[in-house]
Enzyme design. Sequence first.
Site, PDB file in Angstrom:
ATOM      1  N   GLU A  98      25.446  51.984  34.396  1.00 13.06           N
ATOM      2  CA  GLU A  98      24.668  51.675  33.204  1.00 13.06           C
ATOM      3  C   GLU A  98      24.142  50.239  33.249  1.00 13.06           C
ATOM      4  OE1 GLU A  98      26.844  52.732  29.672  1.00 13.06           O
ATOM      5  OE2 GLU A  98      26.696  54.857  30.155  1.00 13.06           O
ATOM      6  N   CYS A 111      21.801  43.165  31.175  1.00 17.24           N
ATOM      7  CA  CYS A 111      23.217  43.180  31.560  1.00 17.24           C
ATOM      8  C   CYS A 111      23.365  44.164  32.733  1.00 17.24           C
ATOM      9  CB  CYS A 111      24.050  43.609  30.354  1.00 17.24           C
ATOM     10  SG  CYS A 111      25.804  43.632  30.698  1.00 17.24           S
ATOM     11  N   CYS A 118      35.675  49.999  37.476  1.00 12.31           N
ATOM     12  CA  CYS A 118      36.285  48.676  37.673  1.00 12.31           C
ATOM     13  C   CYS A 118      37.759  48.863  38.002  1.00 12.31           C
ATOM     14  CB  CYS A 118      36.127  47.835  36.408  1.00 12.31           C
ATOM     15  SG  CYS A 118      36.680  46.128  36.637  1.00 12.31           S
ATOM     16  N   CYS A 122      41.192  46.048  32.230  1.00  9.67           N
ATOM     17  CA  CYS A 122      41.499  45.228  31.050  1.00  9.67           C
ATOM     18  C   CYS A 122      41.754  46.170  29.875  1.00  9.67           C
ATOM     19  CB  CYS A 122      40.345  44.283  30.737  1.00  9.67           C
ATOM     20  SG  CYS A 122      40.041  43.107  32.075  1.00  9.67           S
ATOM     21  N   CYS A 125      38.964  47.378  27.361  1.00 11.45           N
ATOM     22  CA  CYS A 125      37.643  47.652  27.939  1.00 11.45           C
ATOM     23  C   CYS A 125      37.474  49.118  28.310  1.00 11.45           C
ATOM     24  CB  CYS A 125      37.444  46.772  29.174  1.00 11.45           C
ATOM     25  SG  CYS A 125      35.914  47.143  30.035  1.00 11.45           S
ATOM     26  N   GLY A 172      32.192  46.595  36.088  1.00 20.41           N
ATOM     27  CA  GLY A 172      32.778  46.027  37.300  1.00 20.41           C
ATOM     28  C   GLY A 172      33.056  44.537  37.252  1.00 20.41           C
ATOM     29  N   SER A 226      35.914  35.804  31.425  1.00 29.76           N
ATOM     30  CA  SER A 226      36.476  36.705  30.409  1.00 29.76           C
ATOM     31  C   SER A 226      37.889  36.225  30.111  1.00 29.76           C
ATOM     32  CB  SER A 226      36.531  38.138  30.939  1.00 29.76           C
ATOM     33  OG  SER A 226      35.248  38.617  31.159  1.00 29.76           O
ATOM     34  N   CYS A 346      28.998  45.436  24.378  1.00 30.80           N
ATOM     35  CA  CYS A 346      29.899  44.839  25.358  1.00 30.80           C
ATOM     36  C   CYS A 346      31.204  45.626  25.468  1.00 30.80           C
ATOM     37  CB  CYS A 346      30.180  43.420  24.880  1.00 30.80           C
ATOM     38  SG  CYS A 346      31.128  42.494  26.029  1.00 30.80           S
TER      39      CYS A 346
HETATM   40  S1  SF4 Z   1      36.414  43.642  31.045  1.00 27.93           S
HETATM   41 FE1  SF4 Z   1      35.243  43.491  32.969  1.00 27.93          FE
HETATM   42  S2  SF4 Z   1      36.846  43.080  34.510  1.00 27.93           S
HETATM   43 FE2  SF4 Z   1      37.930  43.889  32.723  1.00 27.93          FE
HETATM   44  S3  SF4 Z   1      38.062  46.126  33.087  1.00 27.93           S
HETATM   45 FE3  SF4 Z   1      36.190  45.737  31.879  1.00 27.93          FE
HETATM   46  S4  SF4 Z   1      34.561  45.606  33.415  1.00 27.93           S
HETATM   47 FE4  SF4 Z   1      36.523  45.308  34.504  1.00 27.93          FE
END
Ligand code: SF4
Length: 371
Positions: A98, A111, A118, A122, A125, A172, A226, A346
């Site tokens: 995406e 973006c 990934c 996290c 996420c 990612g 992040s 996000c």
């Molecule tokens: S916040 Fe970024 S680094 Fe963490 S799992 Fe999501 S995509 Fe991956």
Amino acid sequence: METLTQTTKINLLGLDEKAMQEFFHTLGEKPYRAQQVLKWIHFQGVSDIQSMTNLSKALRDKLQDIAEIRIPEIAYESTASDDTHKWLIRLADGNCIETVYIPEKERGTLCVSSQVGCTLNCDFCSTGKQGFSRNLTSAEIISQVWVAVRGLSQSGTLHDRAVTNVVMMGMGEPLLNFDNVVSAMNIMLDDYGYGLSKRRVTLSTAGVVPAMKQLREVSDVALAVSLHAPNDELRNVLVPLNKKYPLKELMAVCQDYFKEDKRRHIMMEYVMLAGVNDTPAHAKQLITLLQDVPAKVNLIPFNPFPSTIYKRSDDATILRFREILMAAGINALTRKTRGDDIDAACGQLVGQVKDRTRRSERHRKSIAQAQ
Ligand code: SF4
């Protein structure tokens, strides 16, 4: 638009100027051919070698035998009520990624994704919950810019907006796909590519410390981290990579990152999770953590996704947190939530990941058991 199929021809789309020059050198051609072809592909948006009219017919024919410009297929696209635009791009192996365009008054930010899924998982996420399939090639990364620039210029409603900024903040962890991401960013910065300034291309990392040091040596794009937590105990949960590269190591590299140019800052991304990391005590810890780091803080209201245990902090809490930082002299801003009605906000990018880690399957099972 050309549909992507697996071929053995070299894909010129992903070659930066140096790689393009090397390619033409092997053909016995002069280095300036690289600039001509880059300009055709990225500036003019050409995907047909025969349209490159400042190359001789003989060279075009030769190129066509061994090379091509493979543009991936757009599987789906949609526009949110606030004009945020999302593309679901299908890759040759069936995976989908995406890409999101966020129009604002003074700029248009794209973006861009760097991996299919990934590995870092996290906790807050949605992308992380999809598992991981593979790294994107440099062509697949820059193709997102190509598709967006062409799409926006052809669209009746979005024709007047351009891509002025790129953030490597999609699906990612970009620094775990180092070479391909750097090549793609080189094309973004190249005057024969997209001509973006180094301050308008931002790489966002969860904190892969050795790769951050490496990046500083080869690219001067803007950097975002992040962060999301002001202490190791909490960050180990929210960003598990922290167990490998704890805050002390991360802050040490951040402190020195822009040492050549004291005017530059690192953008610390901080997702606001109700009752988890948003109290005044957390704000004070954050002030201490950042005391020697040239940093700005971007507070991101959390975008919930199905099955998450987290909730968004309310506006008053975010405002209070921001005021504590500002009172201590830290420049903090609150990111406006964009595109959440099309899951383009996000942390909401999911694509279609052929998950090799089986994390998405385990995640689905744990949700089912909890219900
Ligand atoms: S916040 Fe970024 S680094 Fe963490 S799992 Fe999501 S995509 Fe991956």
